[in-house]
Design an enzyme around this catalytic site. Sequence first.
Site, mmCIF file in Angstrom:
data_model
loop_
_atom_site.group_PDB
_atom_site.id
_atom_site.type_symbol
_atom_site.label_atom_id
_atom_site.label_comp_id
_atom_site.label_asym_id
_atom_site.label_seq_id
_atom_site.Cartn_x
_atom_site.Cartn_y
_atom_site.Cartn_z
ATOM 1 N N ARG A 90 0.813 -1.214 0.000
ATOM 2 C CA ARG A 90 0.000 0.000 0.000
ATOM 3 C C ARG A 90 0.844 1.260 0.000
ATOM 4 O O ARG A 90 0.433 2.288 -0.506
ATOM 5 C CB ARG A 90 -0.902 0.039 1.239
ATOM 6 C CG ARG A 90 -1.963 -1.018 1.290
ATOM 7 C CD ARG A 90 -2.666 -0.998 2.607
ATOM 8 N NE ARG A 90 -1.691 -1.335 3.646
ATOM 9 C CZ ARG A 90 -1.976 -1.665 4.886
ATOM 10 N NH1 ARG A 90 -3.221 -1.682 5.275
ATOM 11 N NH2 ARG A 90 -1.043 -1.968 5.748
ATOM 12 N N SER A 127 -7.096 -3.802 7.412
ATOM 13 C CA SER A 127 -8.030 -4.551 8.264
ATOM 14 C C SER A 127 -8.217 -3.876 9.610
ATOM 15 O O SER A 127 -9.324 -3.855 10.158
ATOM 16 C CB SER A 127 -7.543 -5.989 8.458
ATOM 17 O OG SER A 127 -7.638 -6.709 7.260
#
Length: 151
Positions: A90, A127
């Site tokens: 990311r 998450s």
Amino acid sequence: MKRAIFPGSFDPLTLGHYDIIKRGVTLFDEVIVAIGVNADKKYMFSLKERKKFIEDAFVNEPKIKVVTYKGLTVDFCKKIDVEFILRGLRNPADFEFEKAIAHTNRDLAPIETVFLLTSADTSYIASSIVRDVIRNKGDYTKLVPKSVKIK
């Protein structure tokens, strides 16, 4: 046959994970989504729930298999005869963290790690952020596949 393992805790599966898995299928003959089991970690979702989220998300994709495992990822790769680990990146911090793990894995076994950059529209999703949104009763549905349903 080129097979890759995509390991993680998937607590829960996010749109970022989903994107990497879908793109990974275009590179490999089979992508094995491997849910790591860590007895010391406190999960929001049970192993059964996490596995079902992933299986339901890819119900129509025969090249994707979902399994669970304990121990080192490279040991599991050797056990099931997989030569590639698929990882998503990311940001630069992910790269530094994943690079160290990839080097360690390569020292332990002849396993190559393949990195895919997350799509720009999912690069902010983690998450841990999704769990925080859920805990605070926010709209988590924008961050996860439709298969992730909270009871």
